[in-house]
Write an enzyme that holds these catalytic residues in place. Sequence first.
Site, mmCIF file in Angstrom:
data_model
loop_
_atom_site.group_PDB
_atom_site.id
_atom_site.type_symbol
_atom_site.label_atom_id
_atom_site.label_comp_id
_atom_site.label_asym_id
_atom_site.label_seq_id
_atom_site.Cartn_x
_atom_site.Cartn_y
_atom_site.Cartn_z
ATOM 1 N N TYR A 71 39.916 16.571 41.888
ATOM 2 C CA TYR A 71 40.924 17.547 41.790
ATOM 3 C C TYR A 71 41.367 17.567 40.481
ATOM 4 C CZ TYR A 71 45.772 18.974 42.799
ATOM 5 O OH TYR A 71 46.882 19.910 42.581
ATOM 6 N N PHE A 123 46.407 49.734 33.650
ATOM 7 C CA PHE A 123 45.931 49.168 34.736
ATOM 8 C C PHE A 123 46.699 48.873 35.874
ATOM 9 C CE2 PHE A 123 42.263 48.819 37.519
ATOM 10 C CZ PHE A 123 42.538 48.012 38.253
ATOM 11 N N THR A 124 46.553 49.174 37.073
ATOM 12 C CA THR A 124 47.708 48.922 37.935
ATOM 13 C C THR A 124 48.046 47.599 38.058
ATOM 14 O OG1 THR A 124 45.715 48.653 39.755
ATOM 15 C CG2 THR A 124 46.639 50.610 39.755
ATOM 16 N N ASP A 214 41.804 42.509 27.854
ATOM 17 C CA ASP A 214 41.611 42.389 29.382
ATOM 18 C C ASP A 214 40.029 42.632 29.189
ATOM 19 O OD1 ASP A 214 42.330 43.905 32.252
ATOM 20 O OD2 ASP A 214 40.525 43.137 31.686
ATOM 21 N N LYS A 257 34.090 40.739 37.755
ATOM 22 C CA LYS A 257 33.191 41.881 37.271
ATOM 23 C C LYS A 257 31.959 41.468 36.319
ATOM 24 C CE LYS A 257 37.517 43.806 38.370
ATOM 25 N NZ LYS A 257 38.474 42.819 38.755
ATOM 26 N N ARG A 381 41.588 57.105 42.359
ATOM 27 C CA ARG A 381 41.983 56.756 40.999
ATOM 28 C C ARG A 381 42.623 58.106 40.450
ATOM 29 N NH1 ARG A 381 42.075 51.317 40.289
ATOM 30 N NH2 ARG A 381 43.709 52.180 41.780
ATOM 31 N N PHE A 449 48.479 52.026 46.663
ATOM 32 C CA PHE A 449 47.082 52.551 46.902
ATOM 33 C C PHE A 449 46.350 51.782 47.972
ATOM 34 C CE2 PHE A 449 42.893 53.178 45.945
ATOM 35 C CZ PHE A 449 42.087 52.058 45.983
HETATM 36 C C1 LIG Z 1 40.409 46.148 34.134
HETATM 37 C C2 LIG Z 1 40.900 45.136 35.333
HETATM 38 C C3 LIG Z 1 40.509 45.443 36.509
HETATM 39 O O1 LIG Z 1 39.551 46.659 36.801
HETATM 40 C C4 LIG Z 1 41.140 44.612 37.472
HETATM 41 C C5 LIG Z 1 40.548 44.660 39.035
HETATM 42 N N1 LIG Z 1 39.887 45.881 39.308
HETATM 43 C C6 LIG Z 1 39.599 46.057 40.344
HETATM 44 C C7 LIG Z 1 40.142 45.692 41.704
HETATM 45 C C8 LIG Z 1 41.316 46.460 41.838
HETATM 46 C C9 LIG Z 1 42.754 46.058 41.426
HETATM 47 C C10 LIG Z 1 43.783 46.908 41.480
HETATM 48 C C11 LIG Z 1 43.508 48.077 41.969
HETATM 49 O O2 LIG Z 1 44.874 48.971 42.112
HETATM 50 C C12 LIG Z 1 42.555 48.579 42.566
HETATM 51 F F1 LIG Z 1 42.280 49.762 42.974
HETATM 52 C C13 LIG Z 1 41.149 47.843 42.454
HETATM 53 C C14 LIG Z 1 38.826 47.441 40.207
HETATM 54 O O3 LIG Z 1 38.441 47.535 41.567
HETATM 55 O O4 LIG Z 1 38.587 48.093 39.190
HETATM 56 C C15 LIG Z 1 41.944 43.620 37.044
HETATM 57 C C16 LIG Z 1 42.467 42.706 38.119
HETATM 58 O O5 LIG Z 1 41.618 41.622 38.497
HETATM 59 P P1 LIG Z 1 41.495 40.788 39.803
HETATM 60 O O6 LIG Z 1 40.996 41.826 40.536
HETATM 61 O O7 LIG Z 1 40.531 39.814 39.583
HETATM 62 O O8 LIG Z 1 42.871 40.570 39.955
HETATM 63 C C17 LIG Z 1 42.301 43.258 35.734
HETATM 64 N N2 LIG Z 1 41.779 44.479 34.766
#
Ligand SMILES: CC1=C(O)/C(=C\N=C(/Cc2ccc(O)c(F)c2)C(=O)O)C(COP(=O)(O)O)=CN1
Length: 457
Positions: A71, A123-124, A214, A257, A381, A449
């Site tokens: 833990y 970013f969303t 980011d 990623k 997108r 979305f």
């Molecule tokens: C540059 C950035 C990202 O690309 C990102 C995530 N991305 C996704 C998943 C996704 C997120 C939100 C959406 O509306 C979406 F449609 C797709 C993606 O497909 O691109 C996150 C967040 O990181 P988490 O996913 O590990 O929490 C932070 N920063």
Amino acid sequence: VRHPAEPWRIKSVEPLRLTSPEERAAALATAGYNVGLLPAELVYIDLYTDSGTSAMSDRQWAAVMLGDESYAGSRSYYRFEAAVRDHYGYEEVIPTHQGRAAESILSRCLIRPGHHIPGNMYFTTTREHQELNGGTFHDVIVDEAHDPAADLPFKGNVDLTKLQQLIDKVGAEQIPYVSLAATVNMAGGQPISLANLAEVRELTRRHGIPVILDAARAVENAWFIKQREPGWSGRTVAEILRKICELTDGATMSAKKDSFVNIGGWLAVRDPRLAEQARNLVVVYEGLHTYGGMAGRDLEAVAQGIEESVQEDSIRTRVEQVAYLADRIAGAGVPIVRPVGGHAVCLNATGFLPYVPREQFPAQTLTCALYLDAGIRSTERGAVSAGRDPVTGENRYPPLELVRLTIPRRAYTQGHMDVVADSVIRLYERREELCSGVEFTHEPSTLRFFQSRFRPL
Ligand SMILES: CC1=C(O)/C(=C\N=C(/Cc2ccc(O)c(F)c2)C(=O)O)C(COP(=O)(O)O)=CN1
């Protein structure tokens, strides 16, 4: 463009099933014309996201078996911490279960109502957490980033005039940090240059404003710097990644990623006081600060994934596979975002479906057509993702109305890329037949979305 020969061979496979057109039509209707609501088993080639969908290596799976599930003070945490410190250079490493958790904790620490956060395009999830904490996001990216046809090497760059104007307008004390993405996802995976990053660093230093990166696809960004920015071609991707981070005060990271894992993330900063504040919130929302919502096995997989992500052949072939797909599609005259990003080929849905008005969501419409045609899942997108203006409640219609074909790492082969290219080209040749779009039948209030449902018009 030749498809790259991958620096690995396949040792384990997961069977795929191609559905029939009838099955797909029924499935899409059941999913409310939102491919994000489809069961994955009814998707043949899943280009919905590169987040958490990459293949792990045998060394990552082996590391999973070594996970220390203590833990507190897990051995795996220290391996994870060392990998982040070695490759990203930040001293204070705080694990979170994925990127948006790091964004949430950072926003809770730094943002207060009335604050303004400038960044290179939204970013969303990043903007959502900034707004949830009372902040207002301001896009300070170069204008060309909003032009899909502008073929510039670093469309992720910050327009320094826009940034200075915001500082002059609201005052530096109302700006808790500048939020910089490398690469810029919503612009099609566009990189920021080291020169621009250094200028942003210099400008913000004069005003005492921190810069938070980011880093989700910062290795891809490093690759583009190596390829496109004068003076860096002789440096390794690992050296360039360190250089990117050196110019910032901290980072949020979705390890799902660049680092190939299926779950995992982190927040890293230089300021020990901010780190303690963040660790206190991690204990509230994620779990102890030495596991942060991940099991020990996940921490191990992230650590190994970081090491693999900066290997030159790994990142080169990853980016070149995306370029291969883009070359085939653009070669048929299909309008795509230029230059091609690191993780996706983005179709310009307004150019692809000129007869579908913006109010009928051309990008959403195109994602449906791609699924019906060949079982391909892609990502809207455009206006659906952009959501509504929090003040006026009106739909936001960003200049970029895109369909993102997002390529998971080490998961699909040239054959799959050719199926996708053939389907996109086939649809483009039939685009005159696609002249009506979709309308909402269900629209959630937050991040609509993911859960929206539509009906075809
Ligand atoms: C540059 C950035 C990202 O690309 C990102 C995530 N991305 C996704 C998943 C996704 C997120 C939100 C959406 O509306 C979406 F449609 C797709 C993606 O497909 O691109 C996150 C967040 O990181 P988490 O996913 O590990 O929490 C932070 N920063």
